[in-house]
Design an enzyme around this catalytic site. Structure first.
Site, PDB file in Angstrom:
ATOM      1  N   SER A 116      64.165  23.368  49.453  1.00 53.69           N
ATOM      2  CA  SER A 116      62.856  23.582  48.473  1.00 53.69           C
ATOM      3  C   SER A 116      62.294  21.671  48.606  1.00 53.69           C
ATOM      4  O   SER A 116      61.093  22.058  47.969  1.00 53.69           O
ATOM      5  CB  SER A 116      63.306  23.508  46.983  1.00 53.69           C
ATOM      6  OG  SER A 116      64.661  22.860  46.668  1.00 53.69           O
ATOM      7  N   ASP A 120      62.708  17.874  36.474  1.00 51.13           N
ATOM      8  CA  ASP A 120      64.499  18.617  36.270  1.00 51.13           C
ATOM      9  C   ASP A 120      65.018  17.681  36.972  1.00 51.13           C
ATOM     10  O   ASP A 120      66.077  18.151  36.847  1.00 51.13           O
ATOM     11  CB  ASP A 120      64.402  19.844  37.639  1.00 51.13           C
ATOM     12  CG  ASP A 120      64.425  19.659  38.882  1.00 51.13           C
ATOM     13  OD1 ASP A 120      63.359  18.164  39.256  1.00 51.13           O
ATOM     14  OD2 ASP A 120      63.842  20.640  39.438  1.00 51.13           O
ATOM     15  N   HIS A 126      64.999  17.494  41.853  1.00 57.35           N
ATOM     16  CA  HIS A 126      64.238  17.720  43.188  1.00 57.35           C
ATOM     17  C   HIS A 126      63.545  16.625  42.863  1.00 57.35           C
ATOM     18  O   HIS A 126      63.052  15.115  42.077  1.00 57.35           O
ATOM     19  CB  HIS A 126      63.144  18.770  43.030  1.00 57.35           C
ATOM     20  CG  HIS A 126      63.948  19.683  43.215  1.00 57.35           C
ATOM     21  ND1 HIS A 126      63.491  20.905  42.082  1.00 57.35           N
ATOM     22  CD2 HIS A 126      64.114  20.695  44.070  1.00 57.35           C
ATOM     23  CE1 HIS A 126      64.990  21.830  42.643  1.00 57.35           C
ATOM     24  NE2 HIS A 126      64.597  21.824  44.138  1.00 57.35           N
TER      25      HIS A 126
END
Length: 313
Positions: free
Chosen positions: A100, A263, A266
């Site tokens: 990611s 979050d 990330h």
């Protein structure tokens, strides 16, 4: 009389001797039993501690997952395009592989993704346009690097590939040697294609505030071990390794509100910018190496000696 007395004394000594032996055997027997019981008790305590620790870690992992959640979804912004198209020259082919972070999850604009940041900065430094191709997929482990390479268009060859992977290997408890083996396989395939590679080693998971202790300490230790092995694998394959822990890790620890996205897992736009800045020197060097290798190969093919040899053949 004397004989009778001596006989009784001998009998008494014999009885005393056997009583002593029996006592010694009895003491040794009970000491052995006690030592065995103590050893079994120690093993039982250790097993209970291990089970308790494992239960606690599973509980803490569940807590971390609830805290982090998926407020960003599972799809990163598509930033693939030619960056700095106005510049002259053939576009540099930049490929991003991994998880990611490589995909840019957490950025709200394509220019803030890791790929966008790298492509724009690389174009400015090399004074050539850069075509970005992102094969990285959110949630990927090292084992999926091969799948990402399989998904590339037939005949596609990148000038430079940037790989960032490993965080999901740690959270899914993949052994370091297995993760490193998958990375080595991907590096070999890219080398065969003629692509230069930059590996951003596994970030330090100790910077993740939502993860409770002692799970965070364990994650930090394992991620550092994986990063060290990734760097060794990259060097053996002739790739460039950039330690994200050393170059940007301190920013994620000291400035978590600015460096992390919603979050808290990330990177944010600033986090991606600093990560791109850390990777850029190695990426630019890799592009220069690739360009020099292509020019050397072209010169070899078109040199007079080679041309004359081909003509005579």
């Amino acid at each position: 009389m004397w004989t009778l007395l001596m006989g009784r004394m001998a009998k008494s000594q014999s009885v005393w001797k056997w009583q002593s032996v029996w006592k010694l055997e009895s003491v040794w027997k009970w000491e052995s039993v006690w030592k065995l019981q103590r050893a079994l008790l120690t093993v039982a305590v250790l097993l209970a501690a291990v089970l308790s620790a494992r239960t606690a870690l599973h509980r803490q992992a569940a807590i971390a997952r609830r805290r982090i959640g998926k407020p960003l979804g599972e799809d990163a912004i598509d930033a693939d395009r030619i960056w700095q198209r106005s510049l002259e020259g053939t576009p540099i082919e930049l490929l991003l592989l991994g998880d990611s972070i490589a995909a840019g999850l957490g950025a709200h604009r394509r220019k803030d993704t890791l790929g966008g940041r790298l492509a724009k900065a690389l174009a400015s430094q090399m004074q050539r346009p850069v075509r970005l191709t992102t094969a990285a997929v959110v949630g990927s482990e090292s084992s999926q690097l091969g799948v990402q390479l399989d998904g590339l268009a037939d005949g596609y060859v990148a000038d430079v590939a940037v790989i960032i992977v490993g965080g999901n290997d740690i959270t899914h408890r993949i052994p370091v040697t297995i993760s490193a083996g998958h990375l080595a396989s991907a590096l070999e395939r890219l080398h065969i294609r003629g692509t230069r590679v930059v590996v951003g080693t596994c970030p330090d998971l100790g910077a993740l505030r939502p993860v409770p202790q002692p799970l965070r300490i364990l994650g930090s230790r394992l991620s550092r071990q994986l990063a060290a092995e990734q760097a060794a694998v990259a060097r053996r394959a002739g790739a460039h390794a950039v330690s994200l822990r050393h170059t940007v890790g301190q920013f994620f620890i000291s400035e978590p509100d600015e460096m992390f996205s919603l979050d808290r897992f990330h990177p944010s736009a600033l986090g991606y910018r600093r990560t791109a800045d850390a990777l850029l020197p190695a990426v630019a060097t890799a592009v220069a190496e690739r360009q020099a290798a292509v020019e050397a190969a072209t010169h070899e093919v078109t040199s007079p000696a080679v041309t004359e040899q081909n003509a005579s053949a």
